[in-house]
Design a protein around this motif. Structure first.
Motif, PDB file in Angstrom:
ATOM      1  N   UNK A  40      32.517 -25.910 -14.134  1.00 51.87           N
ATOM      2  CA  UNK A  40      32.324 -27.360 -14.210  1.00 51.87           C
ATOM      3  C   UNK A  40      30.991 -27.743 -14.821  1.00 51.87           C
ATOM      4  N   UNK A  41      29.935 -27.077 -14.383  1.00 56.19           N
ATOM      5  CA  UNK A  41      28.612 -27.498 -14.841  1.00 56.19           C
ATOM      6  C   UNK A  41      28.157 -26.718 -16.066  1.00 56.19           C
ATOM      7  N   UNK A  42      28.390 -25.401 -16.065  1.00 55.55           N
ATOM      8  CA  UNK A  42      27.954 -24.596 -17.201  1.00 55.55           C
ATOM      9  C   UNK A  42      28.796 -24.856 -18.431  1.00 55.55           C
ATOM     10  N   UNK A  43      30.117 -24.749 -18.272  1.00 57.87           N
ATOM     11  CA  UNK A  43      30.968 -24.804 -19.460  1.00 57.87           C
ATOM     12  C   UNK A  43      31.420 -26.215 -19.780  1.00 57.87           C
ATOM     13  N   UNK A  44      31.875 -26.950 -18.774  1.00 60.43           N
ATOM     14  CA  UNK A  44      32.455 -28.265 -19.078  1.00 60.43           C
ATOM     15  C   UNK A  44      31.367 -29.302 -19.353  1.00 60.43           C
ATOM     16  N   UNK A  75      32.380 -23.049 -27.420  1.00 54.69           N
ATOM     17  CA  UNK A  75      31.618 -23.071 -28.674  1.00 54.69           C
ATOM     18  C   UNK A  75      30.102 -23.103 -28.477  1.00 54.69           C
ATOM     19  N   UNK A  76      29.650 -23.470 -27.276  1.00 53.19           N
ATOM     20  CA  UNK A  76      28.211 -23.677 -27.085  1.00 53.19           C
ATOM     21  C   UNK A  76      27.480 -22.429 -26.594  1.00 53.19           C
ATOM     22  N   UNK A  77      28.225 -21.362 -26.273  1.00 51.72           N
ATOM     23  CA  UNK A  77      27.558 -20.175 -25.745  1.00 51.72           C
ATOM     24  C   UNK A  77      27.755 -18.981 -26.663  1.00 51.72           C
TER      25      UNK A  77
END
Lengths: 325, 327
Positions: free
Chosen positions: A234-238, B106-108
């Protein structure tokens, strides 16, 4: 990256010159500056002399060049109304507005993002529905009404917070801050909430809709399939994937907060630029209005520039685009 | 089958709608042995992907498992809580999706995504995880993995990204990999490479695979056994050679007939008349009967269970023994 920066700086320059032209037109052609400055009984010779002194007989482009040249040196002339340099007036008033705007933005972001994330993840919980209902109120109530309501509740009824003014301030260089005194901080609370409430609801709704969008994507599904903890998903990826549009809006809104603090400052008699602007309008104090216009434009340009730089930090794909551009 | 990695028993997945529950997966049972590759084929909407999602516990609301059991290596997993199921995902069951272009955040950096996954399942240091990630990428055919581990997904081509996705799905060494149309979004020239890679990586690790696809060529190439799905049910299941060479169920026959071959370039392609029914309007009896050229009375009223048909099993009344008594 350097080419990008230079190009953006050039664009910013064009914007500023356009606004300067508007401000100049306002200054030069809305009413006659000379008759604004002098009294009713000034003789015709005196008026002509003043006109010559001010260079109002020169060709327009020279006047404009002079206006821009002065503006670059932060010289916006003398206020018609209080007979002081406009620059000094602004320097006195700006810290109050900037502090109010930042406090409001902080309030909006610090509450809006978590609420947006929560309502995005727990779509159907009663708390989400409560948040969304409250945010609807925040969007639909006009600012002055919210301000008056808050004053009624916290200043009149509960009597815990002041209803107007900025409290005690401490000078740090030319900047008079209210953030370091108890009364200054207390005075900041109600205006900051009033000014930030609309932005907070905006941020909440934006983050929510972006979260709903992102949570449907394949990489979130894949992150789930990899067994990552919910928190990381939820916080890292989304959340991080929602940030580009969210930061754009917050940036633009920060500009509006500063530009349109006028209503809040009037309701709370907050001694900032908005109040100064209202008074300038009432007295047709053109130099102050022109300077305010330029300043607000400058802040918008500056904020947009910073937002662009933040994009690059958040989204690696933009780096490629920029490098190619 | 007590020694199977995955054992699905009478699985039903339904969607609650205003007009009642739509059954999208209807009484599916199958087993996958350790190291075995089970191909699952069928048209779009046959319930293949949903079966895969049900196994790994990722059915999206309003869908849910309405009945049935999923056993992983002797442990029932469909009743596990959210946190216990999270530990199963990635660690015990890996999953690969169709589109490698959108499966990676895409951001990592890809390395960060692999390290994150390894460390979500194993108590190892950042450095150890990173070394493992590099080795895995190397194995997955990423040239110069040590240098490329800090690249972002958009810096890879589609085929390369699917290699990264495979490495990610396998990085916590699961016992079972669910590959949901892993090559559909790729160029034909890349598809074979990715399938070969998937086969090799899983064989080396002894990972069982549930390979969901509608590509018979991929099935023929890769699978040990194949399950054919139609309208939420398995209509035929058996050893891959047997089913492909000698399909029993009329639907499977139709599917095989619809595959164009270069050898037999004779005019029009064979097609199965009609279309698969919508979930809201699944026919009575055998769901395939309106399209079946061999349908008879019984097919209209009674639903066939799976019964032996040669070396395979088919859910078709054509294979009912006259003396057999059905419950």
């Amino acid at each position: 990256m350097l080419a990008f920066t230079i190009r953006r700086l050039f664009e910013a320059l064009v914007v500023m010159l356009t606004v300067a032209l508007l401000a100049f037109v306002l200054f030069r052609y809305v009413g006659d500056p000379v008759s604004q400055m002098v009294g009713q009984d000034t003789s015709l010779e005196d008026r002509t002399r003043l006109r010559l002194e001010l260079g109002l007989d020169d060709p327009v482009y020279i006047q404009f060049a002079r206006f821009v040249g002065n503006a670059v040196r932060f010289d916006f002339g003398i206020s018609y109304q209080v007979k002081q340099p406009v620059t000094r007036l602004i320097a006195e008033r700006m810290p109050a507005t900037i502090e109010l705007a930042l406090a409001a933005a902080l309030f909006a972001v610090a509450l809006g993002i978590p609420m947006g994330v929560y309502t995005g993840i727990h779509r159907d919980s009663w708390l989400s529905k409560l948040f969304l209902t409250v945010s609807l109120i925040g969007i639909s109530l006009p600012t002055f009404l919210i301000g008056i309501l808050l004053i009624y509740i916290f200043a009149v009824w509960l009597n815990v917070l002041p209803s107007f003014g900025r409290g005690d301030t401490i000078p740090i260089g030319f900047w008079r801050t209210g953030l370091l005194t108890a009364s200054g901080l207390k005075a900041l609370v109600l205006p900051a909430i009033t000014l930030g409430l609309f932005q907070m609801t905006l941020v909440t709704r934006l983050v929510r809709s972006e979260m709903l969008e992102v949570l449907r994507t394949d990489y979130i599904k894949f992150a789930r399939a990899r067994g990552l903890p919910e928190r990381a998903i939820n916080f890292g990826h989304a959340l991080r994937n929602t940030l580009v549009p969210v930061i754009t809006v917050i940036g633009l809104q920060l500009g509006s907060i500063i530009a349109f603090a006028i209503i809040t400052e009037t309701v709370f008699q907050w001694p900032g630029m908005g109040l100064m602007f209202i008074q300038a309008v009432q007295h047709a104090d053109i130099p102050v209005m022109a300077a305010y216009l330029l300043l607000v434009a400058f802040l918008f340009v500056l904020i947009n520039f910073i937002v662009d730089l933040i994009y690059v930090r958040i989204d690696p794909r933009i780096r490629i685009l920029r490098r190619g551009a | 089958m007590p020694d199977s990695v995955l054992s699905v028993r009478d699985l039903r997945v339904g969607f609650a709608t205003r007009h009642g529950t739509l059954v999208a997966v209807d009484g599916v049972s199958f087993d996958i042995a350790p190291g075995e590759v089970l191909g699952v084929v069928g048209e779009s909407g046959a319930g293949k992907s949903l079966t895969g999602a049900a196994v790994i516990g990722l059915i999206e609301a309003p869908g849910r498992i309405t009945s049935g059991e999923v056993w992983l290596a002797g442990r029932r997993i469909d009743t596990l809580g959210a946190e216990a199921m999270r530990k199963v995902r990635g660690r015990r069951i890996g999953m690969v999706f169709q589109d490698p272009l959108t499966s990676l955040n895409p951001l990592y950096r890809i390395g960060d995504q692999i390290v994150e996954t390894i460390r979500a399942h194993a108590n190892v240091s950042e450095d150890t995880a990173r070394e493992r990630a590099i080795a895995l990428l190397q194995e997955a055919g990423i040239q110069g993995a040590r240098a490329r581990i800090d690249s972002y997904p958009h810096e890879f081509s589609g085929g390369m990204r699917q290699r990264v996705v495979l490495a990610l799905a396998l990085c916590a060494e699961p016992d079972l990999l669910i590959a949901d149309e892993p090559t559909t979004a790729l160029d034909v020239s890349i598809q074979a490479q990715i399938i070969a890679l998937l086969k090799r990586l899983c064989r080396e690790r002894g990972t069982a695979v549930m390979l969901i696809t509608h590509d018979m060529g991929v099935i023929a190439e890769t699978a040990d056994r194949v399950a054919v799905m139609y309208a939420g049910r398995i209509v035929e299941i058996g050893p891959v050679r047997e089913v492909l060479r000698n399909p029993r169920h009329p639907y499977t026959k139709g599917l095989m007939g619809a595959i164009p071959t270069i050898a037999a370039r004779t005019g029009r392609l064979v097609q199965i008349p009609g279309a698969m029914p919508r979930l809201a309007a699944i026919p009575t009896g055998c769901a395939f009967h309106p399209r079946c050229s061999q349908a008879f009375d019984r097919c209209y009223s009674e639903r066939p269970e799976r019964m032996p048909a040669g070396a395979a099993e088919a859910a078709c009344w054509l294979f009912a023994e006259p003396t057999r008594v059905h419950a």
